[in-house]
Scaffold this motif. Structure first.
Motif, PDB file in Angstrom:
ATOM      1  N   ALA A  46     -17.135  30.545  11.385  1.00 21.70           N
ATOM      2  CA  ALA A  46     -18.334  30.860  12.169  1.00 21.70           C
ATOM      3  C   ALA A  46     -18.064  31.859  13.285  1.00 21.70           C
ATOM      4  O   ALA A  46     -18.739  31.849  14.313  1.00 21.70           O
ATOM      5  N   ILE A  47     -17.115  32.757  13.089  1.00 18.12           N
ATOM      6  CA  ILE A  47     -16.757  33.743  14.100  1.00 18.12           C
ATOM      7  C   ILE A  47     -17.055  35.146  13.584  1.00 18.12           C
ATOM      8  O   ILE A  47     -16.636  35.510  12.474  1.00 18.12           O
ATOM      9  N   TYR A  48     -17.763  35.932  14.384  1.00 20.44           N
ATOM     10  CA  TYR A  48     -18.190  37.280  14.024  1.00 20.44           C
ATOM     11  C   TYR A  48     -17.903  38.213  15.200  1.00 20.44           C
ATOM     12  O   TYR A  48     -17.746  37.772  16.339  1.00 20.44           O
ATOM     13  N   LYS A  49     -17.883  39.479  14.914  1.00 15.73           N
ATOM     14  CA  LYS A  49     -17.810  40.461  15.982  1.00 15.73           C
ATOM     15  C   LYS A  49     -19.201  40.681  16.554  1.00 15.73           C
ATOM     16  O   LYS A  49     -20.205  40.565  15.837  1.00 15.73           O
ATOM     17  N   ALA A  50     -19.255  40.990  17.837  1.00 18.11           N
ATOM     18  CA  ALA A  50     -20.549  41.328  18.436  1.00 18.11           C
ATOM     19  C   ALA A  50     -21.173  42.487  17.664  1.00 18.11           C
ATOM     20  O   ALA A  50     -20.508  43.483  17.368  1.00 18.11           O
ATOM     21  N   GLY A  51     -22.431  42.325  17.297  1.00 14.19           N
ATOM     22  CA  GLY A  51     -23.119  43.340  16.501  1.00 14.19           C
ATOM     23  C   GLY A  51     -23.098  43.073  15.020  1.00 14.19           C
ATOM     24  O   GLY A  51     -23.911  43.636  14.274  1.00 14.19           O
ATOM     25  N   GLU A  52     -22.188  42.210  14.545  1.00 15.84           N
ATOM     26  CA  GLU A  52     -22.173  41.832  13.127  1.00 15.84           C
ATOM     27  C   GLU A  52     -23.299  40.857  12.830  1.00 15.84           C
ATOM     28  O   GLU A  52     -23.793  40.159  13.717  1.00 15.84           O
ATOM     29  N   GLU A  53     -23.668  40.803  11.575  1.00 11.57           N
ATOM     30  CA  GLU A  53     -24.717  39.879  11.144  1.00 11.57           C
ATOM     31  C   GLU A  53     -24.103  38.563  10.692  1.00 11.57           C
ATOM     32  O   GLU A  53     -23.170  38.538   9.898  1.00 11.57           O
ATOM     33  N   ALA A  54     -24.641  37.496  11.206  1.00 13.02           N
ATOM     34  CA  ALA A  54     -24.259  36.155  10.763  1.00 13.02           C
ATOM     35  C   ALA A  54     -25.426  35.545   9.999  1.00 13.02           C
ATOM     36  O   ALA A  54     -26.593  35.794  10.324  1.00 13.02           O
ATOM     37  N   THR A  55     -25.110  34.739   9.003  1.00 12.14           N
ATOM     38  CA  THR A  55     -26.150  34.091   8.211  1.00 12.14           C
ATOM     39  C   THR A  55     -25.984  32.581   8.293  1.00 12.14           C
ATOM     40  O   THR A  55     -24.912  32.039   7.998  1.00 12.14           O
ATOM     41  N   PHE A  56     -27.049  31.919   8.723  1.00 10.43           N
ATOM     42  CA  PHE A  56     -27.097  30.458   8.672  1.00 10.43           C
ATOM     43  C   PHE A  56     -27.668  30.046   7.316  1.00 10.43           C
ATOM     44  O   PHE A  56     -28.696  30.577   6.877  1.00 10.43           O
ATOM     45  N   LEU A  57     -26.997  29.129   6.654  1.00 10.19           N
ATOM     46  CA  LEU A  57     -27.408  28.627   5.339  1.00 10.19           C
ATOM     47  C   LEU A  57     -27.957  27.218   5.501  1.00 10.19           C
ATOM     48  O   LEU A  57     -27.259  26.319   5.995  1.00 10.19           O
ATOM     49  N   ILE A  58     -29.190  27.016   5.064  1.00 14.54           N
ATOM     50  CA  ILE A  58     -29.871  25.726   5.215  1.00 14.54           C
ATOM     51  C   ILE A  58     -30.071  25.120   3.837  1.00 14.54           C
ATOM     52  O   ILE A  58     -30.682  25.737   2.956  1.00 14.54           O
ATOM     53  N   SER A  59     -29.544  23.933   3.633  1.00 17.29           N
ATOM     54  CA  SER A  59     -29.675  23.291   2.331  1.00 17.29           C
ATOM     55  C   SER A  59     -30.126  21.842   2.495  1.00 17.29           C
ATOM     56  O   SER A  59     -29.916  21.212   3.534  1.00 17.29           O
ATOM     57  N   LEU A  60     -30.751  21.348   1.427  1.00 15.82           N
ATOM     58  CA  LEU A  60     -31.249  19.977   1.397  1.00 15.82           C
ATOM     59  C   LEU A  60     -30.856  19.315   0.081  1.00 15.82           C
ATOM     60  O   LEU A  60     -30.831  19.969  -0.968  1.00 15.82           O
ATOM     61  N   THR A  61     -30.549  18.035   0.168  1.00 12.66           N
ATOM     62  CA  THR A  61     -30.417  17.229  -1.050  1.00 12.66           C
ATOM     63  C   THR A  61     -31.354  16.030  -0.944  1.00 12.66           C
ATOM     64  O   THR A  61     -31.684  15.588   0.159  1.00 12.66           O
ATOM     65  N   LYS A  62     -31.786  15.555  -2.086  1.00  5.53           N
ATOM     66  CA  LYS A  62     -32.631  14.370  -2.149  1.00  5.53           C
ATOM     67  C   LYS A  62     -31.968  13.377  -3.077  1.00  5.53           C
ATOM     68  O   LYS A  62     -31.668  13.687  -4.229  1.00  5.53           O
ATOM     69  N   ASP A  63     -31.683  12.200  -2.536  1.00 10.74           N
ATOM     70  CA  ASP A  63     -30.968  11.169  -3.299  1.00 10.74           C
ATOM     71  C   ASP A  63     -29.644  11.708  -3.832  1.00 10.74           C
ATOM     72  O   ASP A  63     -29.234  11.410  -4.948  1.00 10.74           O
ATOM     73  N   GLY A  64     -28.999  12.574  -3.033  1.00 10.26           N
ATOM     74  CA  GLY A  64     -27.699  13.100  -3.407  1.00 10.26           C
ATOM     75  C   GLY A  64     -27.728  14.263  -4.369  1.00 10.26           C
ATOM     76  O   GLY A  64     -26.672  14.758  -4.774  1.00 10.26           O
ATOM     77  N   LYS A  65     -28.906  14.734  -4.732  1.00  9.56           N
ATOM     78  CA  LYS A  65     -29.023  15.820  -5.710  1.00  9.56           C
ATOM     79  C   LYS A  65     -29.719  17.017  -5.088  1.00  9.56           C
ATOM     80  O   LYS A  65     -30.625  16.857  -4.262  1.00  9.56           O
ATOM     81  N   PRO A  66     -29.333  18.244  -5.467  1.00  4.18           N
ATOM     82  CA  PRO A  66     -30.013  19.443  -4.950  1.00  4.18           C
ATOM     83  C   PRO A  66     -31.481  19.439  -5.340  1.00  4.18           C
ATOM     84  O   PRO A  66     -31.873  18.922  -6.394  1.00  4.18           O
ATOM     85  N   LEU A  67     -32.299  20.016  -4.496  1.00  4.08           N
ATOM     86  CA  LEU A  67     -33.704  20.157  -4.813  1.00  4.08           C
ATOM     87  C   LEU A  67     -33.891  21.237  -5.881  1.00  4.08           C
ATOM     88  O   LEU A  67     -33.056  22.106  -6.071  1.00  4.08           O
ATOM     89  N   THR A  68     -35.011  21.165  -6.561  1.00  7.71           N
ATOM     90  CA  THR A  68     -35.366  22.208  -7.524  1.00  7.71           C
ATOM     91  C   THR A  68     -36.512  23.027  -6.955  1.00  7.71           C
ATOM     92  O   THR A  68     -37.116  22.658  -5.936  1.00  7.71           O
ATOM     93  N   GLY A  69     -36.788  24.128  -7.580  1.00  8.49           N
ATOM     94  CA  GLY A  69     -37.847  25.001  -7.086  1.00  8.49           C
ATOM     95  C   GLY A  69     -39.188  24.313  -6.994  1.00  8.49           C
ATOM     96  O   GLY A  69     -40.009  24.635  -6.153  1.00  8.49           O
ATOM     97  N   GLU A  70     -39.429  23.335  -7.897  1.00  5.18           N
ATOM     98  CA  GLU A  70     -40.732  22.673  -7.927  1.00  5.18           C
ATOM     99  C   GLU A  70     -40.906  21.672  -6.796  1.00  5.18           C
ATOM    100  O   GLU A  70     -42.022  21.325  -6.440  1.00  5.18           O
ATOM    101  N   ASN A  71     -39.818  21.152  -6.281  1.00  2.22           N
ATOM    102  CA  ASN A  71     -39.968  20.135  -5.230  1.00  2.22           C
ATOM    103  C   ASN A  71     -39.290  20.567  -3.934  1.00  2.22           C
ATOM    104  O   ASN A  71     -38.662  19.782  -3.246  1.00  2.22           O
ATOM    105  N   GLY A  72     -39.414  21.860  -3.609  1.00  4.91           N
ATOM    106  CA  GLY A  72     -38.869  22.348  -2.348  1.00  4.91           C
ATOM    107  C   GLY A  72     -39.541  21.695  -1.160  1.00  4.91           C
ATOM    108  O   GLY A  72     -40.672  21.210  -1.243  1.00  4.91           O
ATOM    109  N   GLU A  73     -38.818  21.687  -0.047  1.00  5.20           N
ATOM    110  CA  GLU A  73     -39.332  21.068   1.166  1.00  5.20           C
ATOM    111  C   GLU A  73     -39.371  22.110   2.285  1.00  5.20           C
ATOM    112  O   GLU A  73     -38.562  23.038   2.337  1.00  5.20           O
ATOM    113  N   THR A  74     -40.309  21.922   3.193  1.00  5.36           N
ATOM    114  CA  THR A  74     -40.455  22.833   4.324  1.00  5.36           C
ATOM    115  C   THR A  74     -39.623  22.344   5.508  1.00  5.36           C
ATOM    116  O   THR A  74     -39.645  21.153   5.841  1.00  5.36           O
TER     117      THR A  74
END
Length: 443
Positions: free
Chosen positions: A43-71
């Motif tokens: 999680a270390i970047y140079k000033a001016g570099e772009e950092a990306t936060f990755l947000i993920s969710l699982t439901k009952d231990g399994k990845p979500l699918t496109g049909e049941n995405g959550e906000t």
């Protein structure tokens, strides 16, 4: 199930209980896990570099699918405010992580706070560092900083260091422990537990001083024993010069009564701020350890977390005999952070006025007890831990001090850690302490 409910309709309490149980079962079956990380493990970047936060969710231990995405809702801030320069809003998380891209044009830290809808009540935070090794003091040290502390030491020297040792029982027959009280300036003594190997030869033992985080408690006999078991003169002191070994009610009453709000006591003046007395007890404790005939004459270690981490920095800056400090998520740092447009550290010693500027008198006084200024005078080797999402002792305040340390140093970065001292940090610190002792023995 329908027959069961009908049969129990005559007993509304039973029916209600069954419905509640069914609802609880459904809720338990839908267990969501929210995760936020950066696209770089460190999680270390140079000033001016772009950092990306990755947000993920699982439901009952399994990845979500496109049909049941959550906000989810998210916001990015610099620990002060999200402002117009940082993204915020809503995202839909499905089978692939949602992304939030950020950058900082200057050295510092940003965090991304993500919340699932209010019913799920899930919140996660991740931090990103931008050129943290380039973070500078928010203000220079006062021109008379060293003169002020020389005068405090002179006043302290006028108070005879009368010590009282009372033997304390513990389980190891190869060491001995004592309740130690040493007279000090300002009314409160150095109060601690001292441990050492029995029959140690003169000039044979390294010394370690354990100092405490915020709050009100007894000194720790366990820490005194831990150092003694490793062949050290080992002293643990409480932060307030209180008697040791009292009931829990005693310390609660002190915290709720005469020591309530102690970090802000006397903060309008450098002579009266509470931390001056705390640091004078540090000086006297170190003087006591180094006056013992068993001390090896070269190894003096100070270790603590949070408020104790700030005390370790102060010890290193106030006593040139300190050879190693271990400073975990240090408090009492960067009191003037707001003057540089960044968040200041615990205990927010300087009031931020309605116009966003720091209170002038408090700011002036705080500079004399700032861990950053002590760090700039600390030549000891060091280890420090930093939590990238720590809102108590923000990472920018820790790095402002770390970057000023003059000796050989290492930092343990924890991108997903808040204000904490987990077991792995304690182990890493004590391993570093033992490595330093070994290195000193070879000199």
């Amino acid at each position: 199930m329908r027959h069961l409910l009908l049969r129990n309709m005559a007993c509304p309490l039973v029916a209600t209980a069954i419905v509640y149980a069914l609802c609880q079962s459904v809720a338990a079956a839908e267990k969501y896990e929210l995760q936020v990380v950066t696209d770089r493990p460190d999680a270390i970047y140079k000033a001016g570099e772009e950092a990306t936060f990755l947000i993920s969710l699982t439901k009952d231990g399994k990845p979500l699918t496109g049909e049941n995405g959550e906000t989810v809702m998210y916001r990015v801030d610099d620990f002060i405010s999200s402002g117009p320069d940082y993204p915020n809003g809503k995202l839909t998380v499905g089978s692939e992580p949602a992304t939030v891209k950020v950058t900082s044009p200057k050295p510092g830290f940003l965090r991304c706070i993500v919340t699932m809808d209010e019913n799920k009540q899930l919140t996660k935070t991740a931090g990103a560092a931008f050129s943290p090794l380039e973070i500078q003091p928010s203000l220079p040290a006062p021109a008379d900083f060293d003169e002020f502390w020389a005068e405090q030491k002179r006043k302290l020297a006028e108070v005879p260091a009368k010590a009282k040792l009372t033997p304390v029982k513990q389980g190891n027959s190869k060491i001995e422990c004592f309740d130690l009280q040493v007279d000090c300036l300002g009314g409160a003594p150095v109060s601690g537990y001292l441990g050492k190997p029995k029959d140690a030869q003169p000039n044979s033992l390294p010394a370690i001083l354990w100092v405490h985080g915020a709050g009100v408690r007894s000194s720790s006999l366990g820490k005194a024993v831990k150092g003694a078991n490793e062949g050290m003169l080992s002293l643990d002191i409480n932060a307030h010069g209180l008697p040791n070994g009292k009931s829990a009610d005693f310390y609660r009453e002190q915290f709720a009564g005469p020591l309530r709000g102690y970090p802000h006591f006397g903060r309008e003046n450098r002579e009266t701020t509470y931390f001056v007395g705390m640091f004078l007890r540090l000086i006297r404790a170190m003087d006591y350890l180094t006056s013992q005939p068993e001390w090896d004459g070269k190894t003096l270690i100070v270790i603590g977390h949070s408020q104790g981490g700030g005390q370790a920095l102060a010890a290193g800056g106030l006593n040139e005999r300190v050879s190693f400090i271990a400073s975990g998520v240090p408090a009492i740092c960067d009191h003037s952070g707001r003057a540089a447009g960044r968040i200041n550290g615990w205990p927010k010693l300087v009031t931020t006025l309605p116009d966003g500027t720091p209170a002038a008198e408090e700011l002036k006084a705080a500079q004399y007890v700032d861990g950053v200024n002590f760090a700039s005078r600390c030549k000891a080797d060091a280890i420090m831990s930093v939590g990238f999402i720590d809102v108590t002792c923000p990472p920018s305040s820790c790095y402002a001090a770390y970057n000023q340390l003059k000796g050989k140093k290492q930092v343990i970065n924890k991108p997903l850690m808040g204000h904490a001292a987990p077991p792995e940090i304690h182990k890493a610190f004590f391993d570093a302490v033992k490595a330093h002792v070994k290195e000193q023995a070879g000199k």
